[in-house]
Motif scaffolding. Structure first.
Motif, short mmCIF file in Angstrom:
data_model
loop_
_atom_site.label_atom_id
_atom_site.label_comp_id
_atom_site.label_asym_id
_atom_site.label_seq_id
_atom_site.Cartn_x
_atom_site.Cartn_y
_atom_site.Cartn_z
N GLY A 1 22.79 43.46 36.42
CA GLY A 1 23.89 42.52 36.39
C GLY A 1 25.00 42.99 35.46
O GLY A 1 24.74 43.46 34.36
N ASN A 2 26.22 42.86 35.92
CA ASN A 2 27.37 43.24 35.11
C ASN A 2 28.36 42.09 35.11
O ASN A 2 28.34 41.26 36.00
CB ASN A 2 28.08 44.46 35.72
CG ASN A 2 27.25 45.73 35.60
OD1 ASN A 2 26.58 45.93 34.60
ND2 ASN A 2 27.31 46.57 36.61
N ILE A 3 29.22 42.04 34.10
CA ILE A 3 30.37 41.15 34.15
C ILE A 3 31.59 42.06 34.10
O ILE A 3 31.81 42.78 33.13
CB ILE A 3 30.39 40.14 33.01
CG1 ILE A 3 29.10 39.29 33.04
CG2 ILE A 3 31.61 39.23 33.12
CD1 ILE A 3 29.00 38.27 31.91
N LEU B 1 34.74 42.35 29.19
CA LEU B 1 35.15 43.18 28.07
C LEU B 1 35.55 42.36 26.84
O LEU B 1 35.32 42.78 25.70
CB LEU B 1 36.31 44.11 28.47
CG LEU B 1 35.98 45.17 29.53
CD1 LEU B 1 37.12 46.17 29.64
CD2 LEU B 1 34.68 45.91 29.23
N LEU B 2 36.15 41.18 27.06
CA LEU B 2 36.52 40.34 25.91
C LEU B 2 35.27 39.96 25.11
O LEU B 2 35.29 39.95 23.88
CB LEU B 2 37.25 39.08 26.37
CG LEU B 2 38.72 39.28 26.77
CD1 LEU B 2 39.27 38.02 27.43
CD2 LEU B 2 39.58 39.64 25.55
N LEU C 1 41.27 52.74 31.54
CA LEU C 1 42.12 52.74 30.36
C LEU C 1 42.89 51.43 30.24
O LEU C 1 43.02 50.87 29.15
CB LEU C 1 43.10 53.92 30.39
CG LEU C 1 42.49 55.29 30.10
CD1 LEU C 1 43.57 56.36 30.19
CD2 LEU C 1 41.86 55.31 28.71
N GLY C 2 43.38 50.93 31.36
CA GLY C 2 44.15 49.70 31.35
C GLY C 2 43.33 48.51 30.88
O GLY C 2 43.77 47.73 30.02
N GLN C 3 42.14 48.36 31.41
CA GLN C 3 41.28 47.24 31.02
C GLN C 3 40.94 47.31 29.53
O GLN C 3 40.94 46.29 28.84
CB GLN C 3 39.99 47.27 31.86
CG GLN C 3 40.17 46.77 33.29
CD GLN C 3 40.07 45.25 33.40
OE1 GLN C 3 39.82 44.56 32.42
NE2 GLN C 3 40.28 44.73 34.59
N HIS C 4 40.63 48.52 29.05
CA HIS C 4 40.28 48.64 27.63
C HIS C 4 41.47 48.35 26.73
O HIS C 4 41.38 47.63 25.74
CB HIS C 4 39.71 50.04 27.36
CG HIS C 4 38.28 50.21 27.80
ND1 HIS C 4 37.93 50.55 29.09
CD2 HIS C 4 37.10 50.03 27.14
CE1 HIS C 4 36.60 50.59 29.19
NE2 HIS C 4 36.08 50.29 28.03
#
Lengths: 269, 269, 269, 269
Positions: D170-172, D178-179, D105-108
């Motif tokens: 692969g993920n970032i 998210l940006l 939730l915080g990251q979003h």
């Protein structure tokens, strides 16, 4: 789409088009044990030519983006596909994706939003697909099942699917479980089909076994050639590996039987 | 029942019928250490023929469904049972279930909803049942207690129940603790009865000891034959096992005494 | 008090009486490293005869109740005490308790509610008390400090308090940190006094050192006889233990220096 | 600023002044793997003389305050800086800080608030900077990239930046990912530039490599003398260390290749 809804903790579903369906069955194949459900649902979508009609976004998804083979990033999402039947077989809504929601609140929120959505399309029957990690390799591909109602247990037996008996604390974790449980509370029926798999390894063989059972139940023709080939390769390579390193399997089995509580082995996702 | 309330983070209670009760005592037996409280409350419900009248659902419950012995899935829930007394003994509301809410917010939310509910039925007295994990097997079954008020400490002593003195950071974790603490804030009184148990093993012997103390206090007759048999089998098998592997117990005790901080040993659930 | 506010995620403060104070300083001593801040604040409350005037409840507190030495349970809470000065020394509001709020949201919520409360009483200055775990035993009791403003750094130096320089990622964790940081944003000033302590052991010696510095700064007379005796006993026993087992200390130091990142050692609570 | 908004779970942005910009590009350099993005963005801010114009506060930031080299405490925050171009190069908004929001939730929440803010200033292009931990030291400094759109992949190739192909999951992770993902959903385009780094060590060499690529792409002149010196020192000391202890590197590489799943190695922050 209003991203501020996400920032406020809401799950959002964005439609590309409204599918024309009648009492569509829902087939869920999100990531889980051995990616069994994911592989199975993706193979059926491809084979049936099902079409994506909606995307689900949630602030409870893991906070990363995926990078595809071309270096293009995409946010985590779940996707709805539709197979609009032209014959006797039912219309089908597929739910797939790269991630499941995290945490208690996330899982409940996303599950209920999905059920709400398919309920509006008239869904009365749900199939959730997953893997049953046992720590051992079954000699023959094997599918076990659980259901929301007694008559569906009978259906499983008719199709030669072993009923998963939960007498020792058996649980079905995540979307495969909650969709059935809360679907039942909303008046729907459902079945979970689980391919038996060693766990901790992607298992196309178990996925193929699930596809075969489900397509028979639904009365749809699915070849799934690509998945079938992966399943055959898996069987060859995995069995070869086991013959070369029998002790490795024994260790894995022993660890599975002793080292972890029985519930863990029965994790289904 | 409106599932969207769950998606919005609310706990929901669904009534089958409204019990006819007068100042019913609440008896809680949710899962915890050794499943002592759960086994004890379930045995009393069975013996007294208490009837289920409501179910509690929460988005803070673990995100899985249980599978019963017939392969039927059910969502996690807590259940309220009522024993409507016809004699001098009090009416009793039992609270049991397969899970406790997770996390700080979840535990507080569910506890307060439960208290709100029984308060409306006139509850003034709460008994919470649990296990006290000590890492050792008591030679005789033993029940210890804690309470919200001084006069209930006296009651415990009258019934030969050792008072749990918390001078070294003793806590009561989860529903067994919060129901008493917040119940007290809402004007109720309460007692926690804890069967002493090794921990990490389901302990029907400790549960039977709790049943005996509680039924005496309440003035209800409970045979609990089935639990009693399990308790006797547990005593036979566990003691036999210990005699064969005394070092195993010693190790367990040593680990319990040294390896973990004292608070952990005094975990009560 | 309306417990439903807790169920909805809110922190609630319940007043016993409204203290009569003028620009009271806030002194915080919640649990943390070595319980240094807690012991120090409790000793000052006792010595000054400060009176409890309010309690703070939060759904972010750990979900358990404490059991006191008589077997009586109490919910987790923070408590406000007031020392209403009759001389030149300032009025003081003390904040103590058995627990700190859990998680990011919990810490922010509770901190801001506390600041809101003392702001209404006219607080302009905050002292937060804690321990600085270094993994080593200082030969002399030692207090280091940090502050919100440059002029308070000067004050620390005047009182022989070493300034905690955070050039290598130093943080102050929990209420001791957030009260200063957000207090500063609300126009208050503040200081954190940290008694140097080995960590992982309750340290009355470090607490006594903090009491001495703070009472000098505030101009209040505090004997703290009981804490002083505990400090002396701690010094005798701990030093004796170290002389008997010098290798144990060396190991602890080595572990502290090598095994953990420097930031961990500088944890302040 | 109303801190109660924080207590209610909201992220708040406080402006010092409104920057005068036209279609400013956003450059993000928050803490992550090897602090590559943070070091790179900070060096560019310093060199270009960018000016701080806003601060972002969130209750999802870690619950501690930082202590600077003078002993002064500050709450966790993210900061916006602006470089108002007077030539042909674009206006730039930099986002840096000491912490990233915690949890899904915080990251979003924080990501979407940031995007909302820069959207209002007309941002159409985003550069996120980070490290790609591989467990090995590249012989030459190396930058890899991912992007939101095909044409930006071409841009990366034109600048000799290897395209990060995510064929194996692969993920970032975090803000750098998210940006881009949610920015894309809001109609923006973006690129992630990742300096290849061993991981688990602050890496100014990788940061310098990122600065060089980004300044070329943006057409801004950045010397970054201070970072360049740190990079050279890092290269000297790290290589010297490796020559003295070649086995240490081998072990690290082996651990990186075997001990962890491939996804972990590709963590980008």
């Amino acid at each position: 789409m209003d991203l501020l809804k996400l920032a406020r903790g809401n799950t959002v579903i964005k439609f590309d088009f409204e599918p024309e369906v009648e009492e569509p069955v829902l087939v869920e194949g999100l990531p889980g044990i051995g990616h069994v459900g994911k592989l199975a649902a993706e193979a059926m979508i491809e084979d049936l030519g099902a079409e994506k009609f909606a995307e689900l976004y949630s602030p409870y998804f893991p906070p990363h983006v995926s990078v595809n083979e071309d270096g293009i990033v995409e946010v985590m999402r779940n996707e709805f596909y539709v197979y609009e039947s032209e014959g006797d077989e039912p219309d089908i809504i597929f739910l797939i994706g790269e991630a499941q929601a995290q945490g208690e609140l996330g899982q409940h929120e996303v599950t209920i939003r999905i059920l709400q959505t398919v309920k509006e399309f008239g869904t009365e029957m749900i199939f959730t697909l997953g893997g049953l990690g046992t720590g051992t390799v079954p000699t023959e591909p094997k599918v076990v099942g659980a259901a929301t109602h007694k008559e569906l247990i009978d259906l499983l037996k008719e199709h030669g699917i072993e009923v998963r008996s939960g007498d020792k604390g058996g649980n079905i974790v995540g979307a495969s479980g909650l969709l059935l449980g809360f679907g039942k509370m909303m008046g729907m029926k459902g079945v979970c089909l689980m391919g038996v798999t060693p766990g901790h390894v992607i298992d196309p063989r178990a996925a193929m076994a699930v596809v075969e059972k489900l397509s028979t139940i639904l009365g749809v023709e699915v070849e799934a050639d690509s998945l079938k080939k992966r399943a055959e390769r898996f069987e060859r390579e995995f069995v070869a590996q086991l013959e070369e390193m029998p002790s490795a399997l024994e260790e894995a089995q022993q660890e599975a039987e002793e080292g972890k509580p029985e519930e863990d082995l029965r994790y289904i996702g």
